[in-house]
Every structure is written in structure tokens, then in C-alpha cells.
Design a protein around this motif. Structure first.
Motif, PDB file in Angstrom:
ATOM      1  N   SER A 134      14.442   9.884  -9.204  1.00 47.25           N
ATOM      2  CA  SER A 134      14.247   8.751  -8.307  1.00 47.25           C
ATOM      3  C   SER A 134      15.575   8.308  -7.711  1.00 47.25           C
ATOM      4  N   LYS A 135      15.533   7.935  -6.461  1.00 48.50           N
ATOM      5  CA  LYS A 135      16.715   7.389  -5.801  1.00 48.50           C
ATOM      6  C   LYS A 135      16.681   5.863  -5.785  1.00 48.50           C
ATOM      7  N   LEU A 136      15.599   5.280  -6.330  1.00 46.80           N
ATOM      8  CA  LEU A 136      15.444   3.824  -6.308  1.00 46.80           C
ATOM      9  C   LEU A 136      15.930   3.152  -7.583  1.00 46.80           C
ATOM     10  N   GLY A 137      16.401   3.926  -8.528  1.00 46.86           N
ATOM     11  CA  GLY A 137      16.955   3.336  -9.738  1.00 46.86           C
ATOM     12  C   GLY A 137      15.948   3.135 -10.849  1.00 46.86           C
ATOM     13  N   LEU A 138      16.385   2.434 -11.856  1.00 49.67           N
ATOM     14  CA  LEU A 138      15.641   2.253 -13.096  1.00 49.67           C
ATOM     15  C   LEU A 138      14.271   1.624 -12.895  1.00 49.67           C
ATOM     16  N   TYR A 139      14.154   0.722 -11.950  1.00 45.60           N
ATOM     17  CA  TYR A 139      12.897  -0.008 -11.770  1.00 45.60           C
ATOM     18  C   TYR A 139      12.084   0.512 -10.590  1.00 45.60           C
ATOM     19  N   SER A 140      12.223   1.788 -10.273  1.00 41.22           N
ATOM     20  CA  SER A 140      11.538   2.346  -9.115  1.00 41.22           C
ATOM     21  C   SER A 140      10.023   2.285  -9.255  1.00 41.22           C
ATOM     22  N   GLY A 141       9.509   2.375 -10.474  1.00 41.07           N
ATOM     23  CA  GLY A 141       8.065   2.258 -10.675  1.00 41.07           C
ATOM     24  C   GLY A 141       7.560   0.895 -10.235  1.00 41.07           C
ATOM     25  N   ALA A 142       8.276  -0.150 -10.615  1.00 45.79           N
ATOM     26  CA  ALA A 142       7.892  -1.501 -10.211  1.00 45.79           C
ATOM     27  C   ALA A 142       8.049  -1.688  -8.711  1.00 45.79           C
ATOM     28  N   VAL A 143       9.130  -1.131  -8.150  1.00 42.34           N
ATOM     29  CA  VAL A 143       9.359  -1.231  -6.703  1.00 42.34           C
ATOM     30  C   VAL A 143       8.232  -0.512  -5.959  1.00 42.34           C
ATOM     31  N   GLY A 144       7.873   0.679  -6.406  1.00 43.59           N
ATOM     32  CA  GLY A 144       6.808   1.439  -5.759  1.00 43.59           C
ATOM     33  C   GLY A 144       5.458   0.755  -5.863  1.00 43.59           C
ATOM     34  N   ALA A 145       5.135   0.217  -7.038  1.00 41.88           N
ATOM     35  CA  ALA A 145       3.862  -0.487  -7.212  1.00 41.88           C
ATOM     36  C   ALA A 145       3.801  -1.714  -6.311  1.00 41.88           C
ATOM     37  N   THR A 146       4.918  -2.418  -6.202  1.00 42.91           N
ATOM     38  CA  THR A 146       4.971  -3.595  -5.329  1.00 42.91           C
ATOM     39  C   THR A 146       4.795  -3.184  -3.875  1.00 42.91           C
ATOM     40  N   ALA A 147       5.459  -2.120  -3.465  1.00 40.22           N
ATOM     41  CA  ALA A 147       5.335  -1.645  -2.086  1.00 40.22           C
ATOM     42  C   ALA A 147       3.902  -1.242  -1.764  1.00 40.22           C
ATOM     43  N   LEU A 148       3.229  -0.563  -2.707  1.00 37.59           N
ATOM     44  CA  LEU A 148       1.836  -0.186  -2.479  1.00 37.59           C
ATOM     45  C   LEU A 148       0.935  -1.406  -2.386  1.00 37.59           C
ATOM     46  N   ALA A 149       1.171  -2.394  -3.246  1.00 33.42           N
ATOM     47  CA  ALA A 149       0.364  -3.619  -3.198  1.00 33.42           C
ATOM     48  C   ALA A 149       0.553  -4.325  -1.858  1.00 33.42           C
ATOM     49  N   LEU A 150       1.790  -4.427  -1.408  1.00 35.98           N
ATOM     50  CA  LEU A 150       2.052  -5.080  -0.119  1.00 35.98           C
ATOM     51  C   LEU A 150       1.447  -4.290   1.040  1.00 35.98           C
ATOM     52  N   GLN A 151       1.481  -2.979   0.949  1.00 38.01           N
ATOM     53  CA  GLN A 151       0.926  -2.143   2.008  1.00 38.01           C
ATOM     54  C   GLN A 151      -0.577  -2.352   2.134  1.00 38.01           C
ATOM     55  N   ARG A 152      -1.248  -2.579   1.036  1.00 33.44           N
ATOM     56  CA  ARG A 152      -2.699  -2.714   1.028  1.00 33.44           C
ATOM     57  C   ARG A 152      -3.170  -4.167   1.132  1.00 33.44           C
ATOM     58  N   TRP A 153      -2.266  -5.111   1.033  1.00 36.36           N
ATOM     59  CA  TRP A 153      -2.625  -6.524   1.046  1.00 36.36           C
ATOM     60  C   TRP A 153      -2.971  -6.982   2.458  1.00 36.36           C
ATOM     61  N   SER A 154      -3.983  -7.809   2.538  1.00 36.69           N
ATOM     62  CA  SER A 154      -4.281  -8.483   3.807  1.00 36.69           C
ATOM     63  C   SER A 154      -4.739  -9.896   3.474  1.00 36.69           C
ATOM     64  N   PRO A 155      -4.333 -10.850   4.279  1.00 39.44           N
ATOM     65  CA  PRO A 155      -4.708 -12.228   3.976  1.00 39.44           C
ATOM     66  C   PRO A 155      -6.197 -12.452   4.171  1.00 39.44           C
TER      67      PRO A 155
END
Length: 159
Positions: A134-155
Motif C-alpha cells: 500500500s502507498k497509503l500507509g498503515l491505515y490504508s484499510g480505514a482510508v479505503g473504507a471511508t472513501a468507499l462509504a463517501l463514494q456511495r453516500w447520498s443525502p
């Protein structure tokens, strides 16, 4: 990408998976017992059972080419490589990205994981996907999960 969660939200759990064939841990050890970071760090944890301190001690040993530490790293990298090969055959991903503390060790760890993965598919009509750190560091799993949640989120604009 897409976060896999499964029917009962248990995707990604390795509890109870058998150890890869030929592993030298002996007995009926499972994958979590031989392939987890806590297993490799246990001898370095001391009486206080401080895993952060154990990680620091282990890294110092690796950095000074301590034979026992390098042997432990080779063992766990082999398990990770064999497991990556099994998962690649099952899921056929475009690539496998390794993250977590062991990925901080870099090319030495990655090379061993790749070698074990290649060995696990030798003779099979299958080619492995790219395996990389990973190039995102130690917490890349959390970063990726957050990015996926934001990508799929709609108000909820309908109240």
C-alpha cells in the motif's frame, strides 16, 4: 473497488481457516494462529504485553539482520503469500494490496510474499495478479473504507 461484506457481514474474517499445507507450525494450528502480527510479536512483547513496544523491538531486530527475527518474518511472509495465492484463485482480483505494519518492512517482506505466492500456484494454469504494498500507509484499510462509504453516500433529500 468495492468493499466486500458478505451476506452476514463477515467477509474478511480468517478465524478458523486451516493453515496452508506444509506449514511448519505443527499441530492443527489455524491461519490466525500462525499468520497474525500478534503471533510474530509475542516473543518481543515482554511481561507488560505491550504490542507497540514489541513491534519496535521486532523492527530493530529486522533492521540489524537478526537471524531469529528474519526467520519469523520469512515464516509469516510465506503464510501471507500462500494465502494471497489461494484468495487470488478464488476471487480473481486485478491486484492484491498488502497493508499493515509488516508492509512497512518494504521490499524484503514483499519479495518473500510474492515468492511464496508464485510457489503456491506452480504447475497450475493460473497467473497471479500484481501484489504490491500500500502507498497509503498503515491505515490504508480505514482510508479505503471511508472513501468507499463517501463514494456511495447520498443525502436523504426526501426526508
Amino acid at each position: 473497488g468495492q468493499l466486500l461484506c458478505g451476506f452476514q457481514n463477515l467477509a474478511g474474517e480468517i478465524r478458523g481457516w486451516p493453515a496452508p499445507p506444509g506449514h511448519t507450525a505443527g499441530g492443527d494450528k489455524n491461519l490466525e494462529e500462525i499468520g497474525s502480527l500478534s503471533t510474530i510479536l509475542a516473543p518481543y512483547a515482554g511481561e507488560e504485553n505491550n504490542m507497540a513496544a514489541a513491534w519496535h523491538r521486532f523492527r530493530e531486530k529486522i533492521d540489524t539482520n537478526d537471524g531469529e527475527a528474519l526467520e519469523k518474518l520469512t515464516g509469516i511472509a510465506t503464510v501471507h503469500g500462500q494465502t494471497a495465492a489461494f484468495l487470488a484463485q478464488l476471487l480473481n482480483p486485478e491486484k492484491i494490496v498488502l497493508t499493515g505494519p509488516l508492509s512497512e518492512i518494504g521490499d524484503f517482506y514483499l519479495g518473500q510474499v510474492k515468492a511464496a505466492s508464485e510457489a503456491a500456484v506452480t504447475g497450475l494454469p493460473f497467473s497471479l495478479p500484481s501484489i504490491q504494498l500500500s502507498k497509503l500507509g498503515l491505515y490504508s484499510g480505514a482510508v479505503g473504507a471511508t472513501a468507499l462509504a463517501l463514494q456511495r453516500w447520498s443525502p436523504n433529500i426526501h426526508g
